[in-house]
Design a protein around this motif. Structure first.
Motif, PDB file in Angstrom:
ATOM      1  N   ARG A 233       0.845  -1.202   0.000  1.00 46.98           N
ATOM      2  CA  ARG A 233       0.000   0.000   0.000  1.00 46.98           C
ATOM      3  C   ARG A 233       0.877   1.248   0.000  1.00 46.98           C
ATOM      4  NH1 ARG A 233      -2.510  -0.927   4.364  1.00 46.98           N
ATOM      5  NH2 ARG A 233      -4.270  -2.057   3.484  1.00 46.98           N
TER       6      ARG A 233
ATOM      7  N   SER B 142      -5.493   3.992   0.061  1.00 43.26           N
ATOM      8  CA  SER B 142      -6.414   3.210  -0.779  1.00 43.26           C
ATOM      9  C   SER B 142      -7.182   4.119  -1.739  1.00 43.26           C
ATOM     10  CB  SER B 142      -7.400   2.430   0.090  1.00 43.26           C
ATOM     11  OG  SER B 142      -6.735   1.424   0.805  1.00 43.26           O
TER      12      SER B 142
ATOM     13  N   VAL C 204      -7.552  -2.740  -2.317  1.00 43.55           N
ATOM     14  CA  VAL C 204      -8.719  -1.930  -2.663  1.00 43.55           C
ATOM     15  C   VAL C 204      -9.983  -2.474  -1.997  1.00 43.55           C
ATOM     16  CG1 VAL C 204     -10.187  -1.189  -4.573  1.00 43.55           C
ATOM     17  CG2 VAL C 204      -7.706  -1.071  -4.791  1.00 43.55           C
TER      18      VAL C 204
END
Length: 199
Positions: free
Chosen positions: A16, A106, A59
């Motif tokens: 991430r 995200s 996601v």
């Protein structure tokens, strides 16, 4: 949580960070392995479909928990000022949710990599906002008479309330790269809500 679960979570956290910083295409599996300090190929043990599976997981991860984090209560509201205060409190909670580091990353990954995502995967933000909109609708419906509206007006009013939130949130995050809800933004949002709700 098992050791395997811990390792998966660590991989997702590192990925991430890298995807948010360098983009999906700009991050190699070799770089992921190196940053994680794991042997080449071990990543595929945890994510057999490699980088794409990691992206999909990042996601999709936590959608339900994100929605459940937004709770609010309009019970006891008996005047427009109190209603505006409660909506502003809700706006602040939603803003904090979107700007929390993991959710912000995200969000940025979703925006940047939307062409690599399925419709379902890229719609997590919309899913959250639709759930919040439904909650606002349900909470405002019993207040229709107090704000001098009919029940038929409430869906339109709810859409407009959400438009205020989304516009300010997206302008701050995408255009200004500003994660904090400033005093100016709060004042503008409150003014718009008052204009909308006061007859």
């Amino acid at each position: 949580m098992t050791k395997s679960d811990d390792q998966r979570a660590k991989i997702l956290d590192v990925a991430r960070d890298l995807f948010a910083e360098k983009g999906f295409e700009g991050t190699t599996t070799r770089e992921l392995n190196k940053t994680l300090g794991i042997a080449d190929g071990l990543l595929y043990y945890y994510f057999p479909h490699g980088k794409q599976e990691i992206l999909d997981t990042i996601v999709q991860q936590g959608l339900e928990s994100r929605v459940s984090e937004i709770t609010f209560d309009f019970s006891g509201v008996d005047n427009v000022d109190d209603l505006v205060d409660r909506i502003m409190h809700l706006f602040t909670k939603v803003w904090e949710l979107f700007t929390r580091e993991d959710n912000y990353q995200s969000f940025m990954i979703t925006v940047r990599e939307r062409m690599l995502l399925s419709d379902e995967e890229s719609s997590w933000m919309k899913t959250i906002l639709v759930a919040i909109q439904q909650e606002i609708h349900d909470a405002m419906l019993p207040l229709a008479a107090m704000i001098q509206r009919t029940d038929k007006d409430i869906p339109v009013l709810t859409n407009l309330v959400m438009d205020i939130l989304q516009r300010h949130l997206y302008e701050a995050l995408l255009i200004s790269n500003q994660r904090e809800m400033t005093a100016t933004t709060k004042a503008e949002m409150r003014k718009e809500l008052e204009f909308l709700l006061v007859k």
